[in-house]
Design a protein around this motif. Structure first.
Motif, mmCIF file in Angstrom:
data_model
loop_
_atom_site.group_PDB
_atom_site.id
_atom_site.type_symbol
_atom_site.label_atom_id
_atom_site.label_comp_id
_atom_site.label_asym_id
_atom_site.label_seq_id
_atom_site.Cartn_x
_atom_site.Cartn_y
_atom_site.Cartn_z
ATOM 1 N N GLU A 290 24.609 33.454 40.561
ATOM 2 C CA GLU A 290 25.608 34.039 41.454
ATOM 3 C C GLU A 290 26.992 34.014 40.812
ATOM 4 O OE1 GLU A 290 25.130 31.740 44.993
ATOM 5 O OE2 GLU A 290 23.870 33.258 45.951
ATOM 6 N N ILE A 291 27.318 32.916 40.122
ATOM 7 C CA ILE A 291 28.604 32.839 39.422
ATOM 8 C C ILE A 291 28.686 33.909 38.339
ATOM 9 C CG2 ILE A 291 30.016 31.411 37.901
ATOM 10 C CD1 ILE A 291 29.129 28.978 39.472
ATOM 11 N N GLU A 292 27.596 34.062 37.588
ATOM 12 C CA GLU A 292 27.592 35.088 36.550
ATOM 13 C C GLU A 292 27.702 36.491 37.152
ATOM 14 O OE1 GLU A 292 27.893 34.724 33.440
ATOM 15 O OE2 GLU A 292 27.704 32.546 33.416
ATOM 16 N N PHE A 293 27.080 36.687 38.309
ATOM 17 C CA PHE A 293 27.182 37.985 38.975
ATOM 18 C C PHE A 293 28.631 38.290 39.353
ATOM 19 C CE2 PHE A 293 27.499 40.035 43.183
ATOM 20 C CZ PHE A 293 27.063 41.305 42.848
ATOM 21 N N LEU A 340 39.467 29.541 30.030
ATOM 22 C CA LEU A 340 39.508 29.126 31.430
ATOM 23 C C LEU A 340 38.449 29.846 32.251
ATOM 24 C CD1 LEU A 340 41.290 27.171 33.075
ATOM 25 C CD2 LEU A 340 42.604 29.148 33.835
ATOM 26 N N ASN A 341 38.196 31.086 31.926
ATOM 27 C CA ASN A 341 37.171 31.850 32.636
ATOM 28 C C ASN A 341 35.790 31.217 32.448
ATOM 29 O OD1 ASN A 341 36.592 34.326 34.227
ATOM 30 N ND2 ASN A 341 35.384 34.881 32.444
ATOM 31 N N ASN A 342 35.498 30.740 31.241
ATOM 32 C CA ASN A 342 34.222 30.075 30.988
ATOM 33 C C ASN A 342 34.171 28.680 31.604
ATOM 34 O OD1 ASN A 342 33.112 32.204 29.505
ATOM 35 N ND2 ASN A 342 34.098 31.526 27.622
ATOM 36 N N VAL A 343 35.289 27.951 31.511
ATOM 37 C CA VAL A 343 35.315 26.582 32.036
ATOM 38 C C VAL A 343 35.115 26.576 33.545
ATOM 39 C CG1 VAL A 343 36.832 24.603 32.438
ATOM 40 C CG2 VAL A 343 36.665 25.596 30.155
ATOM 41 N N PHE A 344 35.757 27.506 34.249
ATOM 42 C CA PHE A 344 35.613 27.544 35.703
ATOM 43 C C PHE A 344 34.188 27.905 36.111
ATOM 44 C CE2 PHE A 344 40.066 27.014 36.220
ATOM 45 C CZ PHE A 344 40.264 26.681 37.538
ATOM 46 N N GLY A 348 32.392 25.320 38.461
ATOM 47 C CA GLY A 348 31.878 25.805 39.737
ATOM 48 C C GLY A 348 30.404 25.536 39.911
ATOM 49 N N ASN A 349 29.653 25.620 38.823
ATOM 50 C CA ASN A 349 28.223 25.329 38.895
ATOM 51 C C ASN A 349 27.968 23.853 39.121
ATOM 52 O OD1 ASN A 349 25.482 25.848 38.809
ATOM 53 N ND2 ASN A 349 25.351 25.732 36.598
ATOM 54 N N ALA A 360 36.575 34.151 40.471
ATOM 55 C CA ALA A 360 37.847 34.848 40.672
ATOM 56 C C ALA A 360 39.071 33.978 40.416
ATOM 57 C CB ALA A 360 37.914 35.398 42.103
ATOM 58 N N THR A 361 38.928 32.649 40.396
ATOM 59 C CA THR A 361 40.084 31.758 40.276
ATOM 60 C C THR A 361 40.910 32.004 39.023
ATOM 61 O OG1 THR A 361 39.035 30.051 41.636
ATOM 62 C CG2 THR A 361 40.806 29.354 40.159
ATOM 63 N N PRO A 362 40.323 32.112 37.812
ATOM 64 C CA PRO A 362 41.167 32.359 36.638
ATOM 65 C C PRO A 362 41.987 33.642 36.745
ATOM 66 C CG PRO A 362 38.974 31.671 35.962
ATOM 67 C CD PRO A 362 38.917 31.927 37.428
#
Length: 381
Positions: A290-293, A340-344, A348-349, A360-362
Motif C-alpha cells: 500500500e505504501i508503494e502504491f 527522505l522519500n525512501n526513509v519514510f 511507515g512500514n 505523502a509526508t516528504p
C-alpha cells in the motif's frame, strides 16, 4: 508573454535534459560496471549462444534506463530549474523580465504549467515504460541465470475461494513466464487441510486458471468430529494421484506473481492496486504494498514541488561565481528529498502508519518549505 514563456521554457527544458542525461550516463556506467562480473556465465547449458556477453550486458543496462529516469526526474527538474533561475538572476535578465510585467504569481504559474508537463511525463514513464522495460530486463537476465526468484523459498500467496482457501508457493519464474516448484495447499473453512498439490512446472492459462504439469496430488479425508476418529472404519485416509496436467481455477494472475517475486516499486500503479486488493481480500498484510502504491501516486507530483522550490532562486542577488553554490544547494535538496522519500516508506512500514501519509509526508514537507521560501523571498521582499 509568449516570448517570455518561450525563453523560460526553452532554457529550463534544455537544462533539465542535460542534467537528466548526465545522471543517466552516470548510472549507466555504474550498472555496466556491476554487470561485468557476470560476463562469460550462462544458465548451465553448454551452448555458446547462452553465454552472457557484453552486448547482453549493454542491453540489460539500457533497459534499466527508464526506471532510473523515473527516479531521477524530480531531482533533474529541481537542479535544471534552479540553474536557469539563478543564471537569469545573475545576468539581470530576470530583473528585465520583472519590469516587463512578469510578476511573482505569473512566474509561478509559468513554472507550474511546466511542472505539470513533467508530472505527466513522470507518470507515463513510471507506469508504462519502466515496468515493461524492467520486466524485459529481468527476463533477459533470467535467460542466463535460469530463474527469477526471491529468497530461498520463493513467493507465497494466499487466495480465498467460496468454499476453501489456498496457500500457494512459487519458487521460480522462468524467462518464458512459466512457474517452477509450485505447491498448493488447500484448507477448508475450519482451517483443516484438504489437499496438497505439487508440480515442477505450471503455466498461466489466462486470468482464471493455472495449468500444472506432472502434478502430484494428495487428498486428505479427515472425519468431521473427534468421536468418528476412534472408529477404525472412519479413520483418516490419504489418497495420492499423479496427473499429467491439472487445471487449478484461480484469480492469481501473472502480474500478482511478478509483484511477489520482483520489487514492488518496479510495478505499475494498476498492478499494485490489484495486488493490494487481493491481499486485503485474503486477510494478508498489505502495508508494504500500500505504501508503494501511494508512493507511485504521489511521486510524480513532486515535480510540481521542485519547480516551486526553484522559483525563489530567481529573486536572490548573486556575486560573480556565486551561482555554483546555489546549484550545489539544489543538488543537496534533491538528494535529501530522494532519501527522505525512501526513509519514510521504511518508517511507515515499521511503525504501521497510514500508507498514504507515509508516502505523502516528504512531498508535503518540501511543499511547505517551498511555499515558505516563496512567501519570504518573493512576496515580502
Amino acid at each position: 508573454m509568449r516570448t517570455i514563456r518561450r525563453l523560460i521554457y526553452g532554457e529550463v527544458l534544455t537544462a533539465i535534459a542535460l542534467v537528466a542525461l548526465g545522471f543517466l550516463a552516470l548510472f549507466f556506467f555504474f550498472d555496466l560496471v556491476d554487470e561485468l562480473q557476470y560476463l562469460g556465465k550462462n544458465n548451465g547449458l553448454s551452448a555458446a549462444a547462452d553465454i552472457y556477453q557484453i552486448r547482453h550486458a549493454l542491453l540489460y543496462v539500457a533497459l534499466l534506463i527508464p526506471n532510473h529516469l523515473y527516479e531521477l526526474l524530480p531531482i533533474s527538474v529541481l537542479i535544471g530549474t534552479i540553474f536557469v533561475m539563478a543564471r537569469l538572476a545573475q545576468s539581470s535578465e530576470y530583473t528585465i523580465l520583472r519590469t516587463s510585467g512578469l510578476g511573482p504569481w505569473r512566474a509561478l504559474r509559468l513554472l507550474l504549467v511546466l511542472g505539470a508537463a513533467f508530472v505527466t511525463l513522470s507518470f507515463a514513464v513510471g507506469d508504462y515504460v519502466a515496468p515493461t522495460s524492467e520486466r524485459a530486463a529481468q527476463l533477459l537476465k533470467a535467460r542466463y541465470q535460469s530463474k527469477i526468484t526471491v529468497g530461498q523459498t520463493g513467493a507465497w500467496l494466499k487466495e480465498k475461494q467460496p468454499y476453501n482457501s489456498y496457500v500457494v508457493n512459487v519458487k521460480e519464474l522462468t524467462p518464458n513466464n512459466e512457474m517452477k516448484g509450485v505447491q498448493i495447499f488447500e484448507f477448508d473453512n475450519k482451517g483443516l487441510i484438504v489437499s496438497t498439490t505439487q508440480a515442477p512446472v505450471a503455466q498461466f492459462t489466462g486470468g482464471d486458471a493455472w495449468m500444472l504439469k506432472q502434478a502430484s496430488r494428495a487428498e486428505f479425508d479427515v472425519p468431521a468430529s473427534p468421536a468418528d476418529i476412534s472408529k477404525p472404519q472412519n479413520g483418516a485416509r490419504v489418497s495420492r494421484t499423479t496427473l499429467q496436467t491439472f487445471r487449478w481455477p484461480t484469480e492469481i494472475s501473472a502480474e500478482m506473481v511478478s509483484v511477489a517475486l520482483l520489487k514492488p516499486e518496479r510495478m505499475s500503479t494498476l498492478d499494485l492496486f490489484n495486488y493490494v486488493r487481493h491481499l486485503n481480500a485474503n486477510g494478508q498484510t498489505a502495508q508494504r504494498y500500500e505504501i508503494e502504491f501511494w508512493k507511485k501516486v504521489f511521486y510524480p507530483l513532486s515535480c510540481l514541488v521542485m519547480v516551486m522550490l526553484a522559483l525563489p532562486f530567481a529573486y536572490l542577488h548573486f556575486r560573480s561565481g556565486g551561482i555554483a553554490s546555489y546549484v550545489f544547494a539544489g543538488v543537496m535538496i534533491g538528494i535529501s528529498f530522494f532519501l527522505l522519500n525512501n526513509v519514510f516508506g521504511y518508517i511507515g512500514n515499521l511503525r504501521n502508519w497510514q500508507p498514504w501519509l507515509a508516502a505523502a509526508t516528504p512531498g508535503l514537507m518540501y511543499m511547505a518549505v517551498s511555499l515558505g521560501a516563496f512567501g519570504w523571498l518573493v512576496l515580502r521582499r
